[in-house]
Write a protein that holds these residues in place. Structure first.
Motif, mmCIF file in Angstrom:
data_model
loop_
_atom_site.group_PDB
_atom_site.id
_atom_site.type_symbol
_atom_site.label_atom_id
_atom_site.label_comp_id
_atom_site.label_asym_id
_atom_site.label_seq_id
_atom_site.Cartn_x
_atom_site.Cartn_y
_atom_site.Cartn_z
ATOM 1 N N UNK A 1 9.045 80.059 13.496
ATOM 2 C CA UNK A 1 8.837 81.486 13.298
ATOM 3 C C UNK A 1 7.705 81.839 12.362
ATOM 4 N N UNK A 2 7.761 83.069 11.884
ATOM 5 C CA UNK A 2 6.690 83.633 11.054
ATOM 6 C C UNK A 2 6.921 83.274 9.593
ATOM 7 N N UNK A 3 6.787 82.000 9.276
ATOM 8 C CA UNK A 3 6.953 81.515 7.913
ATOM 9 C C UNK A 3 5.734 80.679 7.545
ATOM 10 N N UNK A 4 5.551 80.466 6.234
ATOM 11 C CA UNK A 4 4.377 79.703 5.824
ATOM 12 C C UNK A 4 4.658 78.202 5.881
ATOM 13 N N UNK A 5 3.628 77.438 5.592
ATOM 14 C CA UNK A 5 3.684 75.982 5.756
ATOM 15 C C UNK A 5 4.783 75.356 4.910
ATOM 16 N N UNK A 6 4.843 75.714 3.651
ATOM 17 C CA UNK A 6 5.794 75.072 2.741
ATOM 18 C C UNK A 6 7.241 75.359 3.110
ATOM 19 N N UNK A 7 7.488 76.441 3.834
ATOM 20 C CA UNK A 7 8.862 76.807 4.199
ATOM 21 C C UNK A 7 9.378 76.024 5.400
ATOM 22 N N UNK A 8 8.499 75.350 6.131
ATOM 23 C CA UNK A 8 8.944 74.722 7.379
ATOM 24 C C UNK A 8 9.853 73.521 7.131
ATOM 25 N N UNK A 9 9.513 72.674 6.159
ATOM 26 C CA UNK A 9 10.323 71.474 5.924
ATOM 27 C C UNK A 9 11.735 71.799 5.459
ATOM 28 N N UNK A 10 11.934 72.719 4.485
ATOM 29 C CA UNK A 10 13.304 73.020 4.071
ATOM 30 C C UNK A 10 14.183 73.549 5.196
ATOM 31 N N UNK A 11 13.575 74.237 6.168
ATOM 32 C CA UNK A 11 14.346 74.745 7.302
ATOM 33 C C UNK A 11 14.581 73.647 8.341
ATOM 34 N N UNK A 12 13.555 72.860 8.615
ATOM 35 C CA UNK A 12 13.648 71.883 9.704
ATOM 36 C C UNK A 12 14.466 70.652 9.338
ATOM 37 N N UNK A 13 14.368 70.166 8.117
ATOM 38 C CA UNK A 13 14.986 68.871 7.789
ATOM 39 C C UNK A 13 16.508 68.862 7.937
ATOM 40 N N UNK A 14 17.247 69.886 7.514
ATOM 41 C CA UNK A 14 18.688 69.878 7.795
ATOM 42 C C UNK A 14 18.993 69.866 9.295
ATOM 43 N N UNK A 15 18.157 70.555 10.084
ATOM 44 C CA UNK A 15 18.338 70.506 11.538
ATOM 45 C C UNK A 15 18.082 69.099 12.071
ATOM 46 N N UNK A 16 17.087 68.438 11.508
ATOM 47 C CA UNK A 16 16.762 67.080 11.937
ATOM 48 C C UNK A 16 17.886 66.124 11.573
ATOM 49 N N UNK A 17 18.416 66.239 10.363
ATOM 50 C CA UNK A 17 19.552 65.401 9.974
ATOM 51 C C UNK A 17 20.716 65.614 10.930
ATOM 52 N N UNK A 18 21.009 66.868 11.248
ATOM 53 C CA UNK A 18 22.113 67.158 12.176
ATOM 54 C C UNK A 18 21.838 66.536 13.541
ATOM 55 N N UNK A 19 20.594 66.625 14.006
ATOM 56 C CA UNK A 19 20.232 66.034 15.298
ATOM 57 C C UNK A 19 20.346 64.511 15.246
ATOM 58 N N UNK A 20 19.844 63.895 14.193
ATOM 59 C CA UNK A 20 19.976 62.447 14.059
ATOM 60 C C UNK A 20 21.445 62.028 14.096
ATOM 61 N N UNK A 21 22.294 62.776 13.400
ATOM 62 C CA UNK A 21 23.713 62.421 13.347
ATOM 63 C C UNK A 21 24.375 62.545 14.708
ATOM 64 N N UNK A 22 23.919 63.491 15.501
ATOM 65 C CA UNK A 22 24.484 63.617 16.850
ATOM 66 C C UNK A 22 23.885 62.589 17.808
ATOM 67 N N UNK A 23 22.574 62.288 17.625
ATOM 68 C CA UNK A 23 21.881 61.369 18.525
ATOM 69 C C UNK A 23 22.230 59.905 18.195
ATOM 70 N N UNK A 24 22.096 59.540 16.925
ATOM 71 C CA UNK A 24 22.368 58.180 16.470
ATOM 72 C C UNK A 24 23.008 58.255 15.076
ATOM 73 N N UNK A 25 24.298 58.505 15.016
ATOM 74 C CA UNK A 25 24.939 58.679 13.704
ATOM 75 C C UNK A 25 24.869 57.411 12.866
ATOM 76 N N UNK A 26 24.887 57.618 11.539
ATOM 77 C CA UNK A 26 24.946 56.470 10.645
ATOM 78 C C UNK A 26 26.179 55.632 10.981
ATOM 79 N N UNK A 27 26.016 54.322 10.911
ATOM 80 C CA UNK A 27 27.087 53.429 11.363
ATOM 81 C C UNK A 27 28.105 53.250 10.247
#
Length: 398
Positions: free
Chosen positions: A372-398
């Motif tokens: 969305x309409x956010x600046x560069x520094x704001x993208x990682x704090x928003x995306x990384x929790x989504x990425x962790x959630x995706x990793x956990x669904x795709x290949x959860x920690x063993x």
């Protein structure tokens, strides 16, 4: 699809070799990724980990405590000579024998002391801990020339980002085995900004067999400058990238690439006076962003000489080779899921970088999420929790 430059092939091929332990001809061979030293930097219980992440404004669930280490390990320079680098390795406190690994590639840094393995207050360390707190073994390379690595940093040089990252994976595997863990060889890869480009380069190398013993499980880069030649540099010259940011990126990249590709004989060939006589000292790894930013001119046309302003827009010779080694990290077809994240409001790294990356991959296994309409520094704090959630669904920690 562009062919892979010979310099990239040579450096990735060097990943199969061993580096000498010292300069002596009689020195024993020490494998790339061999550990030189480990220094504990944090031992956190689950409760302490929760507090630590909350203080960093990360609210993801905590599964376990963590043990974090700064690791100095053997790798190679941008030209393939033996050297050392440092990185952060964070292991989860878990009874699980087998661990899956997440590599987090950090964004642009100029201070050696700001690297993830050294600085305990910047977001990069907390982001790495976030993955370990979910049960993964998490690693974050400092890259060459940052942290406790000697020399200067080859900024956005994809081949050395890959070599430093692969060799830290080797060191982390050794550490995990020493703590009675096996490591799953297929790596989950993410990264932000410069680290987005580094992440796509690492994913390409892992899938392509450049790191024997490792493969790629999934890839989730954030806001990376994947197309310097066709998106980022034209945007910088035209003002679509914030002018002060454009000047910073251009100055950092040109001075770094000159050490590898010899783009100029004298700084005044590339940079206008009065900044030319001190520009290389600004990027020696010991000046902070404020010092550098206030010293630089405010627009690219005040930074670069006419010759280099033209060369930035139409690179030839060594400049073309340098650009080719920075670009091309998306020129492959992933066999694993890929989620790209970027923001249309980003005026540091333009959204079109991610669009070009998605097109270059030529696969329906890759998707692009507009933050969305956010600046560069704001993208990682928003995306990384989504990425962790995706990793956990795709290949959860063993």
């Amino acid at each position: 699809m562009r062919s892979t430059p010979r310099s990239v092939i040579a450096l990735l091929a060097a990943a199969l070799l061993v580096a000498p332990a010292c300069a002596s001809d009689n020195a024993p061979a020490v494998p790339r990724g061999g550990i030189v030293s480990t220094t504990p930097v944090a031992h956190l219980s689950p409760e302490q980990t929760t507090t630590y992440l909350a203080d960093a404004n990360i609210g993801t669930p905590v599964r376990n405590g963590v043990d974090a280490y700064r690791v100095v390990y053997r790798t190679v320079t941008a030209t393939g000579d033996p050297t050392t680098a440092s990185g952060l390795v964070v292991l989860p406190r878990t009874d699980s024998r087998r661990l899956r690994v997440v590599t987090y590639e950090h964004g642009t840094l100029v201070l050696k002391s700001d690297a993830p393995s050294v600085n305990d207050t910047r977001a990069d360390r907390a982001r790495t801990v976030m993955f370990a707190a979910a049960g993964y073994a998490a690693v974050a390379p400092d890259y060459l020339g940052l942290g406790e690595g000697p020399g200067t940093h080859p900024y956005s040089h994809a081949p050395s980002e890959v070599s430093a990252s692969v060799d830290l994976l080797r060191a982390a595997r050794t550490m995990a085995v020493g703590q009675q863990h096996d490591v799953d060889p297929d790596i989950l890869v993410t990264g932000f900004s410069q680290g987005g480009q580094a992440a796509t380069a690492l994913g390409k190398a892992l899938q392509g067999g450049a790191a024997p013993g490792f493969g790629l499980a999934a890839l989730a880069p954030i806001s990376g400058p994947y197309d310097v030649q066709h998106v980022e540099t034209p945007g910088a010259i035209a003002g679509r990238v914030l002018p002060a940011v454009a000047v910073f990126y251009l100055a950092y990249w040109i001075t770094a690439m000159n050490r590898i590709y010899h783009l100029y004989d004298r700084p005044s060939d590339a940079f206008q006076e009065p900044i030319a006589d001190r520009i290389e000292r600004l990027f020696d790894g010991h000046q902070n962003e404020m010092t550098i930013g206030t010293a630089l001119p405010v627009r690219p046309e005040l930074l670069l000489t006419p010759k280099f302003l033209a060369l930035a827009q139409d690179p030839t010779g060594p400049a073309r080779e340098a650009v080719a080694d920075s670009d091309g990290t998306c020129d492959w077809t992933p066999r694993v899921p890929v989620h790209l994240y970027a923001a249309t409001g980003d005026r540091n790294v333009l959204y079109a970088n991610a669009e070009h990356c998605l097109q270059a991959m030529h696969t329906d296994r890759a998707t692009l999420t507009d933050l969305g309409d956010i600046d560069h520094s704001a993208t990682a704090p928003i995306a990384l929790p989504q990425i962790l959630d995706w990793f956990q669904r795709e290949l959860p920690a063993i």
